[in-house]
Structure formats: C-alpha cells, structure tokens
Design a protein around this motif. Structure first.
Motif, PDB file in Angstrom:
ATOM      1  N   HIS A  25       0.894  -1.277  -0.007  1.00 26.90           N
ATOM      2  CA  HIS A  25       0.079   0.043   0.022  1.00 26.90           C
ATOM      3  C   HIS A  25       0.888   1.203  -0.014  1.00 26.90           C
ATOM      4  CE1 HIS A  25      -2.822   3.207   1.418  1.00 26.90           C
ATOM      5  NE2 HIS A  25      -3.839   2.410   0.815  1.00 26.90           N
ATOM      6  N   TYR A  27       0.924   3.554   1.631  1.00 23.34           N
ATOM      7  CA  TYR A  27       1.467   4.502   2.995  1.00 23.34           C
ATOM      8  C   TYR A  27       2.559   3.788   3.650  1.00 23.34           C
ATOM      9  CZ  TYR A  27      -3.248   6.951   2.998  1.00 23.34           C
ATOM     10  OH  TYR A  27      -4.226   7.525   2.756  1.00 23.34           O
ATOM     11  N   SER A  42      -6.220   0.780  -1.907  1.00 25.71           N
ATOM     12  CA  SER A  42      -6.824  -0.437  -1.460  1.00 25.71           C
ATOM     13  C   SER A  42      -7.696  -1.220  -2.763  1.00 25.71           C
ATOM     14  CB  SER A  42      -7.720  -0.333  -0.409  1.00 25.71           C
ATOM     15  OG  SER A  42      -8.252   1.048  -0.184  1.00 25.71           O
ATOM     16  N   PHE A  64      -7.528  -5.359   7.021  1.00 23.40           N
ATOM     17  CA  PHE A  64      -8.742  -5.419   6.115  1.00 23.40           C
ATOM     18  C   PHE A  64      -8.422  -5.756   4.797  1.00 23.40           C
ATOM     19  CE2 PHE A  64      -8.353  -0.827   5.750  1.00 23.40           C
ATOM     20  CZ  PHE A  64      -8.496  -0.714   4.308  1.00 23.40           C
ATOM     21  N   MET A  65      -7.293  -5.029   4.287  1.00 28.96           N
ATOM     22  CA  MET A  65      -6.752  -5.140   3.033  1.00 28.96           C
ATOM     23  C   MET A  65      -6.336  -6.803   2.606  1.00 28.96           C
ATOM     24  SD  MET A  65      -4.481  -1.834   2.551  1.00 28.96           S
ATOM     25  CE  MET A  65      -4.981  -0.134   2.805  1.00 28.96           C
ATOM     26  N   TYR A 113     -17.633   1.044   3.297  1.00 31.39           N
ATOM     27  CA  TYR A 113     -16.309   1.586   2.743  1.00 31.39           C
ATOM     28  C   TYR A 113     -15.454   0.068   2.820  1.00 31.39           C
ATOM     29  CZ  TYR A 113     -12.048   4.540   2.820  1.00 31.39           C
ATOM     30  OH  TYR A 113     -10.801   5.154   2.482  1.00 31.39           O
ATOM     31  N   ASN A 115     -12.668  -0.318   3.976  1.00 33.58           N
ATOM     32  CA  ASN A 115     -11.850  -0.244   5.321  1.00 33.58           C
ATOM     33  C   ASN A 115     -12.967  -0.952   6.374  1.00 33.58           C
ATOM     34  OD1 ASN A 115     -10.582   1.673   3.525  1.00 33.58           O
ATOM     35  ND2 ASN A 115      -9.516   2.389   5.452  1.00 33.58           N
ATOM     36  N   SER A 130     -12.373   4.937  -1.541  1.00 37.28           N
ATOM     37  CA  SER A 130     -12.375   6.355  -1.528  1.00 37.28           C
ATOM     38  C   SER A 130     -12.578   6.751  -3.230  1.00 37.28           C
ATOM     39  CB  SER A 130     -11.125   6.825  -0.724  1.00 37.28           C
ATOM     40  OG  SER A 130     -10.083   6.020  -1.123  1.00 37.28           O
ATOM     41  N   HIS A 176      -5.995  10.705   9.723  1.00 32.77           N
ATOM     42  CA  HIS A 176      -6.367  11.780   8.788  1.00 32.77           C
ATOM     43  C   HIS A 176      -7.030  12.943   9.665  1.00 32.77           C
ATOM     44  CE1 HIS A 176      -5.580   9.031   5.572  1.00 32.77           C
ATOM     45  NE2 HIS A 176      -5.387  10.220   4.784  1.00 32.77           N
ATOM     46  N   HIS A 199      -7.110  13.579   1.323  1.00 36.35           N
ATOM     47  CA  HIS A 199      -7.748  12.356   0.836  1.00 36.35           C
ATOM     48  C   HIS A 199      -9.349  12.666   1.588  1.00 36.35           C
ATOM     49  CE1 HIS A 199      -8.697   7.983   1.870  1.00 36.35           C
ATOM     50  NE2 HIS A 199      -7.898   8.000   1.052  1.00 36.35           N
ATOM     51  N   GLU A 201     -10.916  10.967   3.799  1.00 33.91           N
ATOM     52  CA  GLU A 201     -11.059  10.632   5.117  1.00 33.91           C
ATOM     53  C   GLU A 201     -10.759  11.948   5.878  1.00 33.91           C
ATOM     54  OE1 GLU A 201      -8.822   7.345   5.871  1.00 33.91           O
ATOM     55  OE2 GLU A 201      -9.662   6.179   4.444  1.00 33.91           O
ATOM     56  N   SER A 215      -8.463   9.616  -3.740  1.00 37.13           N
ATOM     57  CA  SER A 215      -7.838   8.569  -2.938  1.00 37.13           C
ATOM     58  C   SER A 215      -6.159   8.695  -3.228  1.00 37.13           C
ATOM     59  CB  SER A 215      -8.330   7.021  -3.783  1.00 37.13           C
ATOM     60  OG  SER A 215      -7.632   7.233  -5.113  1.00 37.13           O
ATOM     61  N   THR A 216      -5.583   7.700  -2.578  1.00 32.72           N
ATOM     62  CA  THR A 216      -4.017   7.642  -2.737  1.00 32.72           C
ATOM     63  C   THR A 216      -3.574   7.524  -4.244  1.00 32.72           C
ATOM     64  OG1 THR A 216      -3.762   5.415  -2.082  1.00 32.72           O
ATOM     65  CG2 THR A 216      -3.845   7.035  -0.383  1.00 32.72           C
TER      66      THR A 216
END
Ligand code: 13P
Ligand code: SF4
Length: 304
Positions: A25, A27, A42, A64-65, A113, A115, A130, A176, A199, A201, A215-216
């Motif tokens: 990911h 991050y 994600s 969760f991913m 979501y 997430n 997102s 966030h 983002h 969030e 989103s990212t």
C-alpha cells in the motif's frame, strides 16, 4: 553489500522460489515500497490480487486489505508480515452494531467502505472505496434510504458530492483527523502557488480548503498530470515517498507531519523475509463468511 541490499536480495530469491508477489500500500515505509511488485491503493491492490497468477500474496498493508485479497482469491495463500497491523477505523464497527442500525432502517441500502472487516462485509449490500464512493452512491437511484459505514467524513464528502442524505456510522480515521485546517493554511502561506490535494477521510473543513479530494492512487495520477510544480498533500505521509520518486522535478509538502498511521509502519524488510521463510501470517477468511462478503465486493467491482 549493506544490510538493506542483502535483505532485498534474499527477499527476491525466496519470492521466486515461493511464486509469491509482494503487494504494497502507498502508505508503507520507503524500504517496503522499494520491494513492491505492485504499489497502490486499496482498490488497485485488490484488483491485482484477483488477477495475479502468483500462488502466494505477501500483503504489506493493513488487515482488512489482506482479508479483501483472501475474499477475492480463496485459492491463494495471503500472508501479512505483521499480523498486528490493523485499521483502527475498520475496528470502529462490528457486525452486531451494524445489524442494530439496519434494524432501525429496515429498507435502507447499506454501503460499506472497503475499510471494514470481512465479518462486517457480510452485512453490506455494496462496498466502496475512496476512489469510487460517489459513483457507487450515484448508482443507488432507487434506494430511498442509504446507510454508509464506517467513515463519517467519507460519508459527508460523498453526501455533499451526490446530494444524497446518508445515514452515517460514527467512525473516522485517527490519522487523517490529525490534519487540521490551520495546517493547510500554514502550508498555503509558505507555498502560495501550490495546489492542495487531500484524502476524503479528512474532516469537511480540510476538504473545503483543497483543490481536489482524492484516493491515494488518485493523488499519484493527479501529481503526474497537473501543471502545478508544488503540491500540498493532505494524507498519511508515507505517500510522499512515492510522489517524490515518480515526480522528481515537482515539490511535495505534507499538510501535517503528524499524519502518520502507526499500523502502516509495522512492516520491516526482516518481517517480509520471515514471512516468506515461514509462510506466515496467513489471512484466510472462512468460506461461509467469504461467500457472503464477496457479494458486496463483486457488486462494487461491476459498477466501479
Ligand atoms: P486508499 O484506498 O485511498 O489508498 O485509502 C486507504 C486508506 O486506508 C486510507 O487511509
Ligand atoms: Fe486505517 Fe486511517 Fe491507517 Fe488508513 S490511515 S489504515 S484508514 S487508520
């Protein structure tokens, strides 16, 4: 050879032997991003997980991913190098809690979501990320009521963009919310010509100050395409490494250095190597949960 190169060499050797692919990911720390076969958000990583021919997926992200990858690819072994990397936002809702809310709104369509845990996904009508939240809400023209869980700020953003009233769960991302309007205003004073991307969030006052909420992966695309030379970035600071690497001529400023997700920083090269050596820690969603959870994920994939 220094320690980092030695570890990277070992990881690459073992990765081939195990027929594994490393999904990372945006991050994650720079050293983990540097060993990625695929780097993404994600949604993108879930798509890659479902398409790869690899037998083993090393998922460097949060729980969760990896669960979403297990839902989509039951025939593959999904491993997390650190089993403790969870998402506090995803943990803010339980299946029982969602069932109670559903009982209060028996005719509502339930949007969740990505997430969320696999268990919570079994109670959703449709999933979103997102990237596609607005598209998903817009697709629900025939729904009189819509429940949106667990992120109240993504719900607020999607509600404002679509004009739909959403019944939102009281969840949020602890990382966030650390980005405050004054952080954005300070960066803007320091870099008046910079564009601002955040983002969804982030809290509504922060989103209101931004040029775009993305989103990212959306941020990575925006950074490549924009004519702007300077960009203020309102998200978890791990993304800055990728943005700078892919756009060496542009300048990126974190809205806040405080916006760091401790769970996303748990992986190390050693843990990735041990994961490949010992084939741990496996994330396997039980089949009865998986077959229910996949319905909401599949419905999302068909739309967006
Ligand atoms: P993205 O899907 O935009 O990468 O976001 C995932 C996430 O956890 C954001 O905090
Ligand atoms: Fe969860 Fe927030 Fe961390 Fe993303 S940044 S994994 S939403 S706690």
């Amino acid at each position: 050879m220094d320690k980092k190169n030695k570890l990277m060499g070992e990881i690459n050797r073992l990765k081939k032997k195990r027929k594994a692919v490393i999904l990372v990911h945006n991050y994650q720390t720079p050293e983990i991003q540097d060993i990625a076969d695929y780097l993404g958000d994600s949604l993108g990583l879930s798509r890659i997980a479902s398409q790869t021919r690899a037998k083993v997926i090393i998922f460097c992200g949060v729980h969760f991913m990896a669960e979403t990858a297990s839902i989509l690819c039951p025939d593959k072994k999904v491993l997390m190098p650190d089993i403790n990397a969870g998402c506090p936002m995803a943990d803010m809702i339980t299946k029982e809690g969602l069932r109670t809310l559903k009982r209060e709104h028996p005719h509502a369509t339930v949007v969740g979501y990505v997430n969320t845990s696999a268990d919570v996904k079994t109670e959703l009508d449709i999933c979103c990320t997102s990237t596609n939240a607005i598209k998903i809400i817009n697709s629900l023209k025939n729904s009189k009521e819509i429940i949106f869980v667990p992120d109240k700020y993504l719900a607020d953003y999607a509600s404002r963009k679509t004009g739909r009233k959403l019944i939102a769960w009281d969840g949020y991302c602890p990382t966030h919310v650390k980005i405050l309007p004054e952080h954005i205003l300070k960066q803007k004073r320091l870099h008046p010509g910079a564009k601002i991307i955040v983002h969804p969030e982030c809290t509504p006052p922060v989103i209101d100050l931004a040029d775009e909420a993305l989103s990212t992966e959306g941020m990575c695309k925006y950074a490549k395409l924009t004519d702007a030379y300077e960009i203020i970035v309102g998200t978890e600071i791990g993304l800055l490494y990728r943005l700078r690497k892919e756009n060496p001529k542009k300048k990126f400023y974190p809205a806040s250095e405080e916006a760091t997700c401790p769970n996303m920083k748990m992986n190390t090269l050693e843990k990735v190597l041990w994961s490949l050596e010992d084939m741990k820690y496996e994330i396997k969603v039980p089949e009865d949960i998986r077959v229910k959870a996949i319905k909401a994920v599949d419905r999302m994939c068909r739309i967006g």
